[in-house]
Design a protein around this motif. Sequence first.
Motif, PDB file in Angstrom:
ATOM      1  N   ALA A  97      39.220  33.699  35.136  1.00 28.98           N
ATOM      2  CA  ALA A  97      40.213  34.648  35.628  1.00 28.98           C
ATOM      3  C   ALA A  97      39.562  35.950  36.054  1.00 28.98           C
ATOM      4  CB  ALA A  97      41.296  34.875  34.592  1.00 28.98           C
ATOM      5  N   ALA A  98      40.349  37.012  35.957  1.00 27.17           N
ATOM      6  CA  ALA A  98      39.886  38.269  36.510  1.00 27.17           C
ATOM      7  C   ALA A  98      39.545  39.257  35.401  1.00 27.17           C
ATOM      8  CB  ALA A  98      40.934  38.841  37.457  1.00 27.17           C
ATOM      9  N   ASP A  99      38.659  38.857  34.484  1.00 26.13           N
ATOM     10  CA  ASP A  99      38.219  39.799  33.473  1.00 26.13           C
ATOM     11  C   ASP A  99      37.081  40.645  34.011  1.00 26.13           C
ATOM     12  OD1 ASP A  99      36.373  37.817  33.661  1.00 26.13           O
ATOM     13  OD2 ASP A  99      36.073  37.591  31.496  1.00 26.13           O
ATOM     14  N   GLN A 100      36.630  40.319  35.218  1.00 22.91           N
ATOM     15  CA  GLN A 100      35.632  41.121  35.887  1.00 22.91           C
ATOM     16  C   GLN A 100      36.196  41.534  37.236  1.00 22.91           C
ATOM     17  OE1 GLN A 100      32.221  38.713  36.824  1.00 22.91           O
ATOM     18  NE2 GLN A 100      33.440  36.850  36.914  1.00 22.91           N
ATOM     19  N   ALA A 101      35.850  42.741  37.654  1.00 25.15           N
ATOM     20  CA  ALA A 101      36.373  43.210  38.932  1.00 25.15           C
ATOM     21  C   ALA A 101      35.345  44.147  39.544  1.00 25.15           C
ATOM     22  CB  ALA A 101      37.705  43.933  38.740  1.00 25.15           C
ATOM     23  N   PRO A 102      35.033  43.981  40.795  1.00 21.37           N
ATOM     24  CA  PRO A 102      35.485  42.900  41.654  1.00 21.37           C
ATOM     25  C   PRO A 102      34.761  41.581  41.339  1.00 21.37           C
ATOM     26  CG  PRO A 102      33.923  44.266  42.815  1.00 21.37           C
ATOM     27  CD  PRO A 102      34.153  44.941  41.482  1.00 21.37           C
ATOM     28  N   ALA A 103      35.298  40.483  41.866  1.00 24.37           N
ATOM     29  CA  ALA A 103      34.706  39.172  41.631  1.00 24.37           C
ATOM     30  C   ALA A 103      34.979  38.271  42.825  1.00 24.37           C
ATOM     31  CB  ALA A 103      35.297  38.551  40.363  1.00 24.37           C
ATOM     32  N   PHE A 104      34.082  37.285  43.019  1.00 27.03           N
ATOM     33  CA  PHE A 104      34.243  36.293  44.083  1.00 27.03           C
ATOM     34  C   PHE A 104      34.611  34.970  43.416  1.00 27.03           C
ATOM     35  CE2 PHE A 104      31.412  39.546  45.753  1.00 27.03           C
ATOM     36  CZ  PHE A 104      31.988  39.811  46.996  1.00 27.03           C
ATOM     37  N   LEU A 105      35.886  34.814  43.120  1.00 28.79           N
ATOM     38  CA  LEU A 105      36.353  33.673  42.344  1.00 28.79           C
ATOM     39  C   LEU A 105      36.665  32.445  43.183  1.00 28.79           C
ATOM     40  CD1 LEU A 105      38.801  35.583  39.969  1.00 28.79           C
ATOM     41  CD2 LEU A 105      36.366  35.092  39.634  1.00 28.79           C
ATOM     42  N   HIS A 106      36.702  32.599  44.505  1.00 26.78           N
ATOM     43  CA  HIS A 106      37.140  31.512  45.377  1.00 26.78           C
ATOM     44  C   HIS A 106      36.047  31.031  46.318  1.00 26.78           C
ATOM     45  CE1 HIS A 106      40.782  33.586  43.994  1.00 26.78           C
ATOM     46  NE2 HIS A 106      41.287  32.367  43.953  1.00 26.78           N
ATOM     47  N   GLY A 107      34.809  31.376  45.972  1.00 23.35           N
ATOM     48  CA  GLY A 107      33.688  30.874  46.734  1.00 23.35           C
ATOM     49  C   GLY A 107      33.478  31.618  48.042  1.00 23.35           C
ATOM     50  N   VAL A 108      32.548  31.108  48.825  1.00 26.07           N
ATOM     51  CA  VAL A 108      32.275  31.618  50.159  1.00 26.07           C
ATOM     52  C   VAL A 108      32.188  30.424  51.092  1.00 26.07           C
ATOM     53  CG1 VAL A 108      31.058  33.637  49.293  1.00 26.07           C
ATOM     54  CG2 VAL A 108      29.763  31.578  49.871  1.00 26.07           C
ATOM     55  N   VAL A 129      37.718  38.361  47.867  1.00 22.63           N
ATOM     56  CA  VAL A 129      37.303  39.174  46.737  1.00 22.63           C
ATOM     57  C   VAL A 129      38.520  39.499  45.875  1.00 22.63           C
ATOM     58  CG1 VAL A 129      37.550  41.366  47.996  1.00 22.63           C
ATOM     59  CG2 VAL A 129      36.009  41.226  46.027  1.00 22.63           C
ATOM     60  N   THR A 130      38.342  39.442  44.566  1.00 22.40           N
ATOM     61  CA  THR A 130      39.367  39.893  43.627  1.00 22.40           C
ATOM     62  C   THR A 130      38.927  41.264  43.130  1.00 22.40           C
ATOM     63  OG1 THR A 130      39.841  37.611  42.970  1.00 22.40           O
ATOM     64  CG2 THR A 130      40.617  39.353  41.506  1.00 22.40           C
ATOM     65  N   PRO A 131      39.472  42.336  43.682  1.00 17.81           N
ATOM     66  CA  PRO A 131      38.949  43.673  43.376  1.00 17.81           C
ATOM     67  C   PRO A 131      39.332  44.175  41.992  1.00 17.81           C
ATOM     68  CG  PRO A 131      40.823  43.839  44.864  1.00 17.81           C
ATOM     69  CD  PRO A 131      40.533  42.373  44.700  1.00 17.81           C
ATOM     70  N   THR A 132      40.505  43.790  41.505  1.00 17.36           N
ATOM     71  CA  THR A 132      40.986  44.193  40.184  1.00 17.36           C
ATOM     72  C   THR A 132      41.707  43.016  39.559  1.00 17.36           C
ATOM     73  OG1 THR A 132      43.051  45.034  41.135  1.00 17.36           O
ATOM     74  CG2 THR A 132      41.251  46.616  40.861  1.00 17.36           C
ATOM     75  N   PRO A 133      41.877  42.994  38.243  1.00 13.61           N
ATOM     76  CA  PRO A 133      42.498  41.837  37.598  1.00 13.61           C
ATOM     77  C   PRO A 133      43.883  41.497  38.121  1.00 13.61           C
ATOM     78  CG  PRO A 133      41.400  43.182  35.961  1.00 13.61           C
ATOM     79  CD  PRO A 133      41.332  43.949  37.248  1.00 13.61           C
ATOM     80  N   GLU A 134      44.657  42.494  38.511  1.00 13.83           N
ATOM     81  CA  GLU A 134      46.015  42.210  38.963  1.00 13.83           C
ATOM     82  C   GLU A 134      46.089  41.775  40.424  1.00 13.83           C
ATOM     83  OE1 GLU A 134      45.312  46.675  39.413  1.00 13.83           O
ATOM     84  OE2 GLU A 134      44.897  45.085  37.949  1.00 13.83           O
ATOM     85  N   ALA A 135      44.990  41.878  41.158  1.00 11.20           N
ATOM     86  CA  ALA A 135      45.004  41.544  42.590  1.00 11.20           C
ATOM     87  C   ALA A 135      44.811  40.045  42.795  1.00 11.20           C
ATOM     88  CB  ALA A 135      43.924  42.334  43.323  1.00 11.20           C
ATOM     89  N   ILE A 136      45.686  39.262  42.209  1.00 10.93           N
ATOM     90  CA  ILE A 136      45.593  37.805  42.309  1.00 10.93           C
ATOM     91  C   ILE A 136      46.150  37.342  43.654  1.00 10.93           C
ATOM     92  CG2 ILE A 136      45.613  37.378  39.841  1.00 10.93           C
ATOM     93  CD1 ILE A 136      48.569  37.043  39.928  1.00 10.93           C
TER      94      ILE A 136
END
Length: 556
Positions: free
Chosen positions: A46-57, A73-80
């Motif tokens: 999930a988004a315990d780190q921000a920003p993160a590339f959780l959906h690949g490239v 990019v997931t910049p913040t935990p709530e930016a799902i």
Amino acid sequence: MTSRYRSFPAAEGPNSLSPRRRTVVKAAAATAVLAGPLAASLPARAADQAPAFLHGVASGDPLPDGVLLWTRVTPTPEAIPGSGVGPDTEVSWVVARDKAFTGIVAKGTVTATAASDHTVKADVRGLQPATDYWFRFSAGGTDSPVARTRTAPAADAPVSSLRFGVVTCANWEAGYFAAYRHLATRGDLDAWLHLGDYIYEYKSGEYAARGTVVRPHAPANEIITLADYRTRHAKYKTDPDLQALHLKAPVIAIWDDHEFADNAWSGGAVNHTEGAEGTWTARKAAARQAYFEWMPVRTAIEGTTYRRLRFGKLADLSLLDLRSFRSQQASAGSGSVDDPNRTITGRAQLDWLKAGLKASDTKWRLVGNSVMIAPFVVGSLTADLLKPLAKLLDLPQDGIGVNTDQWDGYTHDRRELLDHLRSNGIGNTVFLTGDIHMSWANDVPVDAGTYPLSPSAATEFVITSVTSDNLDDIVKVPEGTVSALAAPLIEVANRHVHWVDTDRHGYGVLDITADRAQMDYYVLSDRTDPNATSTWVRSYRTRSGTQKVERTYDPV
């Protein structure tokens, strides 16, 4: 989103070359309501780190001088995905001639915003043709995974060979995407083609593996709104095998119906209830927007996916959109399949395709085609086989031998196209097709009723589904049972069909040389097993100048 980039001189470094439903879904009205199902589109970390590339490239649509790069990019935990929240975030990208990034050739920045669901694209130019490159994104001190891509050969290059992976019909709830994993491990692909149904729109449990959900998708409801479509795309992009393939080679994709809704046409879909599920216009717009946000595909002619790519003097690839402009399927009561006023392509797209095929100066003319163009009649199948086959093909289950969602339902367009090929002496045209959840190797006759006396105008390789139910799944018998009975009868009734496998899941590998275009067909041991093995089962080729398919006994 905005993109800025700089290109540098090439650095020294390696240069290797359906089920039916009528469930009304009420759209959520606030982000708080959406948060639960949308969060399911994120990986377990999930988004315990921000920003993160959780959906690949990913990369796509290779050109001789460039390629399209993509990430989310997931910049913040709530930016799902689908939430519509999250800050504007600067994302940098870099392209190099080596995996260690010692020879950087281009770099730039892109702004990820909530308006684009924090997806970003960079259309990088100034690259060298027929060259491997590596790229990555960065944001806030976090780097994405490193991916390989490859540019197309120069337009006038005398290319000796090309190799593409070919896939279609990947239903998340029906199994795992081992087909993608096996293609990713090859390391020899110039690109891979996705011929449609990259995602499926159904609610959870409606269309699974012989009725059993192997893994639940998100959101659980049928996707209707922009947030829904974004969430479903995001869920797919968490699959490790899909991410792995996107890391290895550029994709060339077209959409089919399930990127929108089952049996979509220009004015609606079988799987859409006007009013109760909003307007088709709004739903179609939402599906399109999410597709272009989440796929490394350039928006093409008329904002759709029909476009053309070239690979040196060896081949060009015309990619079709057979949903945006088509008339309603004849089986829905809109007229005869032979009605000249009905169309599968739309006038402008058909004229574009004909002109491109005629003007082509390449050895091979490939057509990315989401539904089968070769004619098909059921023949003398027994009742116990006819009924499930009719269900799979969306046919009336009274024995009418035509699938009106395919080119069979739009015979005037098909006749015009095939007559164009014959009258202009256009040879070496190969249709690459998905949708039908079976493997086929077909000649494409001008007149199927008199074939083989009637000439073949083209050839067609049809790829089976990655996971979506096929004939033996519908009948719920062991794999290979139905094909043993149905395939010989289908081939007898359709003399232009050299092979059909109604029962297995897998993928194809297309290899092209000046002398022949060959499709190798691979099948998976078990779509419900994340560790499924892959086996080569058949190969067919068309030799230059023949417009006919023949079996060959070794994969490339």
